[in-house]
Design a protein around this motif. Structure first.
Motif, PDB file in Angstrom:
ATOM      1  N   ILE A   1       0.841  -1.240  -0.009  1.00  0.00           N
ATOM      2  CA  ILE A   1      -0.051   0.021  -0.051  1.00  0.00           C
ATOM      3  C   ILE A   1       0.993   1.297  -0.085  1.00  0.00           C
ATOM      4  O   ILE A   1       0.698   2.188  -0.729  1.00  0.00           O
ATOM      5  CB  ILE A   1      -0.831   0.175   1.179  1.00  0.00           C
ATOM      6  N   ASN A   2       1.966   1.221   0.924  1.00  0.00           N
ATOM      7  CA  ASN A   2       2.845   2.360   0.882  1.00  0.00           C
ATOM      8  C   ASN A   2       3.445   2.643  -0.332  1.00  0.00           C
ATOM      9  O   ASN A   2       3.645   3.894  -0.895  1.00  0.00           O
ATOM     10  CB  ASN A   2       3.776   2.004   1.945  1.00  0.00           C
TER      11      ASN A   2
ATOM     12  N   GLY B   1       2.221   2.004  -3.367  1.00  0.00           N
ATOM     13  CA  GLY B   1       1.331   2.422  -4.375  1.00  0.00           C
ATOM     14  C   GLY B   1       1.328   1.152  -5.292  1.00  0.00           C
ATOM     15  O   GLY B   1       0.808   1.572  -6.569  1.00  0.00           O
ATOM     16  N   ILE B   2       1.613   0.097  -4.885  1.00  0.00           N
ATOM     17  CA  ILE B   2       1.343  -1.063  -5.904  1.00  0.00           C
ATOM     18  C   ILE B   2      -0.070  -1.498  -6.202  1.00  0.00           C
ATOM     19  O   ILE B   2      -0.980  -1.179  -5.487  1.00  0.00           O
ATOM     20  CB  ILE B   2       1.843  -2.561  -5.265  1.00  0.00           C
ATOM     21  N   SER B   3      -0.390  -1.887  -7.573  1.00  0.00           N
ATOM     22  CA  SER B   3      -1.944  -2.194  -8.019  1.00  0.00           C
ATOM     23  C   SER B   3      -1.899  -3.244  -8.725  1.00  0.00           C
ATOM     24  O   SER B   3      -0.559  -3.725  -9.431  1.00  0.00           O
ATOM     25  CB  SER B   3      -2.261  -1.122  -8.750  1.00  0.00           C
TER      26      SER B   3
ATOM     27  N   TRP C   1      -8.438  -4.484  -3.831  1.00  0.00           N
ATOM     28  CA  TRP C   1      -8.724  -3.450  -4.397  1.00  0.00           C
ATOM     29  C   TRP C   1      -8.815  -3.778  -6.114  1.00  0.00           C
ATOM     30  O   TRP C   1      -7.569  -4.270  -6.384  1.00  0.00           O
ATOM     31  CB  TRP C   1      -7.471  -2.467  -4.088  1.00  0.00           C
TER      32      TRP C   1
ATOM     33  N   ALA D   1     -14.090  -1.267  -7.302  1.00  0.00           N
ATOM     34  CA  ALA D   1     -14.051  -0.391  -6.496  1.00  0.00           C
ATOM     35  C   ALA D   1     -14.512   1.098  -6.998  1.00  0.00           C
ATOM     36  O   ALA D   1     -14.939   2.110  -6.222  1.00  0.00           O
ATOM     37  CB  ALA D   1     -12.872  -0.023  -5.951  1.00  0.00           C
ATOM     38  N   ASP D   2     -14.087   1.235  -8.125  1.00  0.00           N
ATOM     39  CA  ASP D   2     -14.449   2.529  -8.919  1.00  0.00           C
ATOM     40  C   ASP D   2     -14.884   2.341 -10.283  1.00  0.00           C
ATOM     41  O   ASP D   2     -14.276   2.506 -11.289  1.00  0.00           O
ATOM     42  CB  ASP D   2     -12.995   3.336  -8.752  1.00  0.00           C
ATOM     43  N   PRO D   3     -16.240   1.547 -10.468  1.00  0.00           N
ATOM     44  CA  PRO D   3     -16.370   1.173 -11.922  1.00  0.00           C
ATOM     45  C   PRO D   3     -16.404   2.260 -12.766  1.00  0.00           C
ATOM     46  O   PRO D   3     -17.111   3.146 -13.090  1.00  0.00           O
ATOM     47  CB  PRO D   3     -17.959   0.458 -11.668  1.00  0.00           C
TER      48      PRO D   3
ATOM     49  N   TYR E   1      -8.299  13.240 -14.667  1.00  0.00           N
ATOM     50  CA  TYR E   1      -7.753  12.008 -14.695  1.00  0.00           C
ATOM     51  C   TYR E   1      -8.583  10.959 -14.531  1.00  0.00           C
ATOM     52  O   TYR E   1      -9.807  10.699 -14.107  1.00  0.00           O
ATOM     53  CB  TYR E   1      -7.055  12.114 -13.163  1.00  0.00           C
TER      54      TYR E   1
ATOM     55  N   HIS F   1      -8.605   6.477 -14.492  1.00  0.00           N
ATOM     56  CA  HIS F   1      -7.916   5.336 -14.629  1.00  0.00           C
ATOM     57  C   HIS F   1      -8.781   3.962 -14.867  1.00  0.00           C
ATOM     58  O   HIS F   1      -9.986   4.009 -14.450  1.00  0.00           O
ATOM     59  CB  HIS F   1      -7.313   5.252 -13.122  1.00  0.00           C
TER      60      HIS F   1
ATOM     61  N   GLU G   1      -3.327  -0.359 -12.001  1.00  0.00           N
ATOM     62  CA  GLU G   1      -3.935   1.000 -12.372  1.00  0.00           C
ATOM     63  C   GLU G   1      -3.427   1.784 -13.258  1.00  0.00           C
ATOM     64  O   GLU G   1      -2.481   2.489 -13.187  1.00  0.00           O
ATOM     65  CB  GLU G   1      -4.178   1.694 -10.936  1.00  0.00           C
TER      66      GLU G   1
ATOM     67  N   ARG H   1       0.141   7.626 -15.815  1.00  0.00           N
ATOM     68  CA  ARG H   1       0.337   6.852 -14.474  1.00  0.00           C
ATOM     69  C   ARG H   1       0.642   5.303 -14.808  1.00  0.00           C
ATOM     70  O   ARG H   1      -0.043   4.603 -15.029  1.00  0.00           O
ATOM     71  CB  ARG H   1      -0.760   6.826 -13.538  1.00  0.00           C
TER      72      ARG H   1
END
Lengths: 147, 372, 209
Positions: free
Chosen positions: B218-219, B221-223, B234, B239-241, B306, B308, B315, B334
């Motif tokens: 998490i620290n 920024g891995i996705s 996540w 989470a953010d469709p 932005y 994503h 991400e 990104r």
């Protein structure tokens, strides 16, 4: 659905804690003074209601009169996100504080900003060029770069 | 004197691996500090494929930048197209027709299958299964590339999506071919898992190797699959469709240990879930137009956006700043591969050189995206 | 065994970076003109006697039927090369099954990707390490002229600024069939190469010198 927090509300919270650090705020984002960047960033990460533990990205934009460094943060637990920026008005050897101590993911991205825009980050353990070779003249992503 | 009485003095040394190396997945270079075979430290060096895409964006129109986005993560081109088009549509306030949304989802999920075919195959290559599992997956990947070829004429860099929809509609043969392909792929994945999942060499080489803890992930920024294998629940599709992902039923696979084996398992399960989404999309797709009329040299109003997506690597996002002209004022990508690399140094400390190659292969990076 | 503490090494990281930067800058300064393609001999129309042409034919057949490419995969075209090696477009039927990692054991460099100035010294070093006879195929638009990235600040406009190229295969990326066509064109070129030096002419040249 990730909620984009209102810049104005977060700005109000930050103003309470660190008066005078918010330069301007709008619905989408807020701008913070460079000197209070580290304190505000630590506050955003450590406050339980905000809890921004995940740094999406850091980037820099060249607006001729100033550089703007853009940060996007997300809280995985609360599923909300927000964008904040800081400005740097120096054109020759600009310096900004580094957030590597708070979010380790800023490591390569800050080096990239130094490489392509020329903004140095103090507190970064390894501030050197990352994509271009040592000895490359100039900073290509600046608007006044002539190839 | 016996060996235990002799004090053998050793010194760490720096070994250069890459940029031209069979298992560095592109032009990636590492300066590794070794004590014998054990890795003490690793310093990454990249930039050997830095093509200045972000600067080129400022010279090209919004539509003219789409072929450049293809070449960023060149084994998942449809995802790059999708992320960029979503960002411009958010900036310009353009709405996309229904049919185009369904086709976009089909293309993105097919692309996820094609990407995981390469990545899982390359991972087994690094483990030492010299090319056989890789070739099996390549055979299936050729079938997926045939589908893409049918739609837009290209096998690798498609340039298929446009701002406001797609460049052209799918031909009539596409949906029957897709429906024929899906059960074949399902059978293949089950057969493939059968002979490699419990292979003892794979278990010995990948289980417990290169553990990434949840907090570090998490620290940093891995996705993507790397984060999900470490236990972070996540996925941007849930989470953010974006687009129409909220209309499909699918699960998100997670791992617990965060080692190389879990990353491989997460990717195989993602293949199965993508097949589910594809079935639903192929059934529900409505007729209609595939592109909203927008000017070719589109001028979005001044502002920033932005957007994503959950690309096969993680991400992937595009941050665009517009000043109401035909070219973006600033376009920042990104890159999931670059940010996932931040954790590599911690993951490899204490492991041997052979494990270093496997750990690096399991993160799944594409240098086109790291260097841009 | 006791491990000595990491002390200052002979080549600290900054010094390596600086030296490499100087190498890149000097290579960039010296590569303005394209290197000439090595096929001037194709137009010469050499007349050789039948014994030499038969020996040539056998040696050329041996060379062109077992070309071994070196692994040098910068970018996207690499995946079309790997697909060409794959099950559907099988390159091993042309003798190119093995991709050698070591340039000492290879004789063909297929440049599969965009070349940047940072990578250029490494590609030149790989080319230098390959033993004669060696050939280069410039694959893809980026290999021929820099392609879609030609106007960028860090891209070399074509591999022929750094290594002499024998065959150019256009495409972005070229389909595996196009790559195979390019390889067959290279094989035809190799088939016409005079290998054995013409002894009387050679001796005459030696006497004149």
């Amino acid at each position: 659905m990730t909620v984009a927090l209102s810049g104005k509300k977060v700005a109000a919270q930050i103003e309470e804690k660190f008066p005078g650090s918010v330069v301007e705020s709008s619905e989408g984002s807020l701008v913070i003074k460079g000197e209070s960047l580290l304190a505000v960033a630590a506050f955003l990460r450590d406050t339980p209601e905000l809890g921004f533990d995940y740094l999406n990205y850091i980037t820099a934009v060249d607006y001729y009169s100033h550089f703007e460094i853009v940060y996007q943060l997300t809280s995985l637990g609360h599923n909300h996100t927000m964008m904040f920026k800081t400005r740097c008005y120096r054109r020759e050897s600009p310096v900004m504080p580094s957030v590597v101590g708070l979010w380790q993911g800023a490591d390569f991205q800050e080096r990239e900003i130094y490489d392509l825009m020329g903004i140095k980050f103090e507190g970064h353990p390894n501030m050197k060029r990352i994509f271009l070779w040592e000895g490359f003249e100039g900073y290509p992503l600046r608007k006044d770069y002539l190839s | 004197m016996t060996t235990t009485e002799m004090a053998l003095k050793t010194e760490p040394f720096v070994l250069n691996i890459g940029p031209v190396h069979p298992s560095t997945h592109g032009v990636y270079r590492m300066r590794v500090t070794l004590d014998g075979e054990v890795v003490l430290d690793m310093e990454p060096v990249f930039g050997y494929l830095h093509r200045g895409v972000e600067k080129l964006a400022e010279e090209r129109s919004y539509t003219g930048f789409i072929p450049l986005t293809d070449r960023l993560d060149y084994i998942a081109s449809m995802s790059n197209n999708l992320a960029y088009c979503l960002a411009v549509e958010r900036l310009a306030g353009v709405k996309v027709p229904e049919r185009a949304e369904y086709i976009r989802v089909i293309m993105a999920e097919l692309q996820r299958l094609a990407n995981h075919c390469i990545v899982v195959g390359a991972f087994f290559n690094d483990c030492g299964a010299y090319f056989t599992p890789f070739m099996y997956l390549f055979r299936e990947r050729e079938k997926i590339l045939d589908l893409f070829d049918m739609v837009c004429g290209q096998r690798l860099t498609y340039n298929y999506m446009r701002i406001g929809g797609l460049s052209q509609d799918i031909p009539d043969e596409f949906l029957p071919a897709l429906k024929k392909f899906l059960p074949q792929m399902k059978r293949f994945v089950d057969e493939y898992e059968c002979f490699i999942k419990q292979n003892e060499i794979l278990l010995a080489r990948a289980k417990g190797v290169g553990i990434l803890s949840r907090e570090t992930a998490i620290n940093c920024g891995i996705s993507g699959p790397v984060a999900r294998a470490s236990g972070i629940k996540w996925d941007l599709r849930k989470a953010d469709p974006y687009s129409i992902y909220d209309r499909f039923e699918f699960d998100i696979p997670f791992g617990e240990a965060g080692d190389c084996y879990d990353r491989y398992r997460v990717r195989m399960e993602e293949i199965k879930q993508s097949l589910r989404i594809l079935e639903q999309a192929a059934r529900q797709i409505p007729p209609g137009p595939v592109k909203t009329e927008v000017p070719h040299l589109i001028r979005p109003p001044a502002g920033e956006a932005y957007a994503h997506i959950e690309s096969p690597k993680g991400e992937l996002g595009f941050y665009l700043v517009s000043d109401n002209s035909i070219a973006p004022y600033r376009c920042h990508v990104r890159p999931p591969s670059l940010i996932n690399l931040t954790a590599l140094r911690e993951m490899v400390r204490g492991w041997k050189v052979a494990d270093l190659i496997i750990i690096f292969g399991s993160i799944d990076i594409t240098m086109g995206e790291v260097d841009r | 065994m006791e491990v000595a503490s990491p002390k200052k090494y002979a080549y600290p990281s900054e010094e390596i970076d600086r030296t490499e930067g100087q190498v890149i800058a000097s290579l960039k300064a010296g590569s303005r003109e394209a290197l000439p393609d090595p096929d001037a001999w194709l137009e010469e129309g050499l007349r050789r006697n039948i014994l030499l042409t038969t020996v040539d034919a056998i040696l050329d057949w041996g060379r062109r039927s077992s070309l071994w490419p070196v692994i040098c995969f910068p970018a996207c075209c690499a995946f079309e090369l790997i697909a060409a090696e794959g099950p559907r477009f099988d390159l091993s039927r042309f003798g190119m099954e093995i991709l050698r990692a070591s340039p000492r054991q290879a004789d063909l460099m297929i440049t599969a990707g965009t070349l940047t100035w940072k990578m250029a010294p490494n590609v030149r070093r790989i080319y230098n390490q390959m033993a004669e006879p060696k050939w280069v195929i410039a694959m893809g638009a980026c290999g021929i002229s820099g392609g879609i990235f030609a106007s960028s600040y860090s891209v070399v406009p074509g591999y022929n600024k750094i290594v002499p190229v024998d065959v150019y295969v256009p495409g972005c990326p070229p389909r595996p069939e196009a790559l195979i066509y390019g390889i067959q064109m290279l094989q035809k070129k190799i088939a016409r190469t005079p290998v054995v030096p013409d002894l009387p002419k050679f001796l005459k040249k030696g006497k004149e010198a």
